[in-house]
Every structure is written in structure tokens, then in C-alpha cells.
Design an enzyme around this catalytic site. Sequence first.
Site, PDB file in Angstrom:
ATOM      1  CE  LYS A  60      -0.909   1.849   4.234  1.00 35.46           C
ATOM      2  NZ  LYS A  60       0.245   1.894   5.130  1.00 35.46           N
ATOM      3  CG  ASP A  73      -3.608  -4.945   5.028  1.00 36.09           C
ATOM      4  OD1 ASP A  73      -3.041  -5.038   6.128  1.00 36.09           O
ATOM      5  OD2 ASP A  73      -4.536  -4.154   4.815  1.00 36.09           O
ATOM      6  CG  HIS A  74       2.024  -4.911   7.885  1.00 34.92           C
ATOM      7  ND1 HIS A  74       1.632  -3.649   7.532  1.00 34.92           N
ATOM      8  CD2 HIS A  74       2.247  -4.868   9.215  1.00 34.92           C
ATOM      9  CE1 HIS A  74       1.615  -2.878   8.613  1.00 34.92           C
ATOM     10  NE2 HIS A  74       1.989  -3.607   9.656  1.00 34.92           N
ATOM     11  CE  LYS A 101       0.213  -5.988  12.610  1.00 39.41           C
ATOM     12  NZ  LYS A 101       1.484  -5.645  13.249  1.00 39.41           N
ATOM     13  CD  GLU A 145       0.773   3.418  14.381  1.00 42.28           C
ATOM     14  OE1 GLU A 145       1.833   2.852  14.109  1.00 42.28           O
ATOM     15  OE2 GLU A 145       0.195   4.188  13.601  1.00 42.28           O
ATOM     16  CG  ASP A 162      -0.852   5.343   7.205  1.00 43.54           C
ATOM     17  OD1 ASP A 162      -0.158   4.813   6.316  1.00 43.54           O
ATOM     18  OD2 ASP A 162      -0.518   5.357   8.405  1.00 43.54           O
ATOM     19  CG  HIS A 173      -3.264  -1.780   8.067  1.00 43.63           C
ATOM     20  ND1 HIS A 173      -2.691  -2.569   7.093  1.00 43.63           N
ATOM     21  CD2 HIS A 173      -2.371  -0.779   8.298  1.00 43.63           C
ATOM     22  CE1 HIS A 173      -1.510  -2.058   6.763  1.00 43.63           C
ATOM     23  NE2 HIS A 173      -1.302  -0.982   7.467  1.00 43.63           N
ATOM     24  CE  LYS A 196       1.086   7.245  11.998  1.00 44.03           C
ATOM     25  NZ  LYS A 196       1.673   5.914  11.889  1.00 44.03           N
TER      26      LYS A 196
HETATM   27  C1  BG6 Z   1       1.630   1.053   8.235  1.00 40.19           C
HETATM   28  C2  BG6 Z   1       1.305   2.522   8.310  1.00 40.19           C
HETATM   29  O1  BG6 Z   1       0.927   0.447   7.200  1.00 40.19           O
HETATM   30  O2  BG6 Z   1       1.290   0.432   9.448  1.00 40.19           O
HETATM   31  C3  BG6 Z   1       2.023   3.170   9.464  1.00 40.19           C
HETATM   32  O3  BG6 Z   1       1.678   3.148   7.090  1.00 40.19           O
HETATM   33  C4  BG6 Z   1       1.763   2.444  10.744  1.00 40.19           C
HETATM   34  O4  BG6 Z   1       1.648   4.542   9.582  1.00 40.19           O
HETATM   35  C5  BG6 Z   1       2.002   0.945  10.577  1.00 40.19           C
HETATM   36  O5  BG6 Z   1       2.607   2.963  11.745  1.00 40.19           O
HETATM   37  C6  BG6 Z   1       1.561   0.177  11.793  1.00 40.19           C
HETATM   38  O6  BG6 Z   1       1.952  -1.156  11.664  1.00 40.19           O
HETATM   39  P1  BG6 Z   1       2.200  -2.062  12.942  1.00 40.19           P
HETATM   40  O7  BG6 Z   1       2.485  -3.407  12.383  1.00 40.19           O
HETATM   41  O8  BG6 Z   1       3.355  -1.453  13.672  1.00 40.19           O
HETATM   42  O9  BG6 Z   1       0.946  -1.993  13.730  1.00 40.19           O
END
Ligand code: BG6
Length: 492
Positions: free
Chosen positions: A150, A179-180, A184, A218, A237, A242, A341
Site C-alpha cells: 500500500k 496488507d501486513h 499478523k 500508536e 493510511d 488494515h 498516532k
Molecule cells: C503502516 C502505516 O501500514 O502500518 C504506518 O503506514 C503504521 O503509519 C504501521 O505505523 C503500523 O503497523 P504495525 O504493524 O506497527 O501496527
Amino acid sequence: MPTRVIQTDPFDLVVFGATGDLARRKLIPALFFRDEAGQLAPESRIIGVSRSKLTDETFRDLARASLEEHVGKKNRKAEAVEKFLTRLSWTSADADKDAGWDALARRLADAPERIRVFYLATAPELFVPICERLGAHGLVTDASRVVVEKPIGKSLDSAREVNEGIGRVFSEERVYRIDHYLGKETVQNLMALRFANALFEPLWNAQHIDHVQITVAETVGLENRAGYYDTAGALRDMVQNHMLQLLCLVAMEPPRSLAADAVRDEKLKVLQSLVPVTPQTMTERTVRGQYRAGASAGGAVKGYLDELGRDDSETETFVALKIDIANWRWAGVPFYLRSGKRLSTRVSEIVVAFKPIPHSVFTPDAGPIAANHLIIRLQPDEGVKLWLMIKDPGPGGMRLQHVPLDMSFARSFNVRQADAYERLLMDVVRGSQTLFMRRDEVEAAWIWIDPILQAWAASKEAPKTYTSGTWGPSASIALIERDGRTWNEGEE
Ligand code: BG6
């Protein structure tokens, strides 16, 4: 129980943008861990590509440095590192010029049948030009696939353009949109929980569930990503990808199998059932916020505009939403989402709040009876907790307590939690698309997101400010409390 490692077929992985942040922080460490676990077939190669004029040796030095920075010492045996580095080599090529591409083709030519993965860890503007060069230089074989990160577009129209461009070179079954969050561990466990247990599915509907909350909080701020983040904002974002993906996994119908299209068909139906936000419902259903100075992650931090070095940005660093899903299973069950954030703490979790009991048989001195909550914690302390009412132990009459049935994965299994990229990279090599987004899913998510962006843009109201280190603007609390509910902040 030891984890099972099945060696992949040999592959050539070409990483575009191999000196960038994503490659250094995530891809190189993930590949190293998989190599160390014995999962990479011995012949497999990793070829770094970018405009930078590196040599194989200097690329290996960079990779060694990124392992030193991102892999704990005890997981980084010198011998394993050196063995891993022998897989790495470098080719310089520029997405806008012809130079370098034939050299890359020559590097790959000795194994034309081998699985080829092109990983585009680059700025999104380069996705289409790189695919075009790959096509034009004859690099795309039958065993090739492309991985993109993304953001895919900034709106429905721009996402369609990117998807079209990639699609001219790679057919859909060769495109892996990462989409990481889907990689998880706990997200996968959500599927195990729902579909490998008979207990939850009969209750998983509007008759028994009061509401669902999804929080991704976060403590970090801009993290040197101002250029990207200020043009994106929290909705693009975090939510478009996500968080809507998490919502889909909670809300989807049981797929007929875990085959990629079976799962993706069900997720798509959820996205298509989301009730659109209109200019009339915008205020009641959405909150956008921007952080001011405050204290976060143990120290004083600047406000967003100060960090950015500008005072005219209306980019949201926080978003809260109330979403309805118009189908039989979920009608009347709001899904509350929030992400931001510089919030009070780093936590990602899904709370499934069941309805209260219909009638109490207990006397008032038994105490209040809280509704059951199923809490799926993505991070930190990954695990699942089911909050139940039980009797206070011992004599002295019937007093009730609300306690969690606790399944903390890290503690229960005592294994290193693999990073999402380890799983996702190996899935690409294996050709499994279940955890990747199909084109129509990405576009359906944009179809729902676009009207919110438009309503915000048309509105005169600026984002609400919130102090760093809090839970976001008070309007986010009001969004859920108007409905007689509260965000989960006490139960873990
Ligand atoms: C990313 C966003 O896709 O995911 C970031 O662009 C965000 O802004 C991050 O900080 C959060 O990923 P994780 O795995 O740390 O929750």
C-alpha cells in the site's frame, strides 16, 4: 510443540527499492529469519535493485547493517548471517530509463523456470513504470509474480489506474497486494477462533453481539515520513486497508474453504455491505483529529504541525468511525473503529462485545453483571481473552466477578512471534494468495472511503485537536457514548 518448517521451491526474489526503509526494516530481517529456519531452498537468490550504484559487496554490507539494527543479538549468529548474505546480489536499474534492465535479465537467465518474485518496495508512483519495464525486457515468465505494498492509489480512480497498469503486465493471480496486518499471528488466529471452534459461530450475529470495537493505537508520530503521511492521513493510511481488513475478517460469512478466492469473495461481500457515509451522517459517524504537543511514549513530544514544520495542514492523525453493515447477520450491530498516532499507548485489538444477559437471577449484593467480551489482541501481548462472570471464590454468599479466560500466545507457546512479513513472503513464494488483497477488494474499500474524504474536504470544520498521549479528541468518546457504550480501556 516445535514449529513446522517446509522448505520452499527455489526462487529468485528481486527487491526493487532494496535500500529503502521497508527493505531494511522488514524484508531483509524476515528473509534472514526464514533462511535460518531452513525454509529457503539452497539455490534461492535475493537480488537488490534500485538506481543506486551499489556492488554485490556494498549491498551485503547494507544488509548486514540492517540485520544488526533490526534483529536481536541472540537471534543473529554470525555464521547464519554470512550464509544468508551469500544469497544477495545487486543490479542497478532505473524505472525511468532502459539502462540496467538487460543486466537484470541476464542475472536471472540461468534459471528461467524458477519462481520469480518481483517485490516493489518503492514509492507507489513507480509500480506501473517498473511493471512496464519488466514486461518490455522480457523478465516476466510463467512462474513470475509481483508484490505491491500500500498505498494503492489515493482514491478509487487512482487505485483503478494503478491496478490497470499492473494488470497490463501481470494477470490477477500473479499480483500480491500486501496488507501486513493480514500476516499478523493473531489475525490468523481470528480465523482459527471463528472457524475451528463450534462455540462462537452460533453466537456471531446481531442476536447475540451488541457491538464490535477495533482499535489500532500508536504512540509514534510522523517518524520521518512527513512527505507520505501528510498527503495520506489516518483514513487512507490505516482504515482503507488494515482496519477494513480486520473488520472483514470479523464480519465475513464462513468461507467454503481457506482457498484465496473463497476467503476474498466473503470479504468483498462485507465491503459491499458497508453503509456509506454521507455529508448528512458525517458528523455523527466520523471523527478526525490531529495531535498537539503533549507527552507520549515517556517524553515530551511536539504537535503534528510543529513536527511537519508547517501550520496549514488539515491532515488527520486520528480517525474514529461508526460503521453499520447492511446484511442479515449484522443489521443493528455497530462496528466502532479508531486509530491514531501519538495516543496514550500502543495497542491493536478487536473487542467483540456480547449482549447483556436478559434477566438476572442474582440479588443486588452479588454485584453488577458485565456483558461478555471477547478481546483479540494483535499487539502487544498477542492473545485472546474471553471475559466471563464467575463466582467470587470461597464462602460468604454469591458475589460475582468479571474475569478473563486468558490465552496469551507468547506466554502459552513460548515461541518467537514471527513477523508478518516472514509469513507473507513465504506465501508469495508458495503461490498462496489467501492473505493478499484482490483487486476488487481494494477498489470496494475505496468506494466506501472516497465519500468520507469528499465530505471532509467539503466541510468547513478542521480536524479536532487532541493532546499527544491521550486517547484522541473528546468527539471520539462522544461518538460511542452517544450510543450508551464506551471504548474498551480497562480490559486487556
Ligand atoms: C503502516 C502505516 O501500514 O502500518 C504506518 O503506514 C503504521 O503509519 C504501521 O505505523 C503500523 O503497523 P504495525 O504493524 O506497527 O501496527
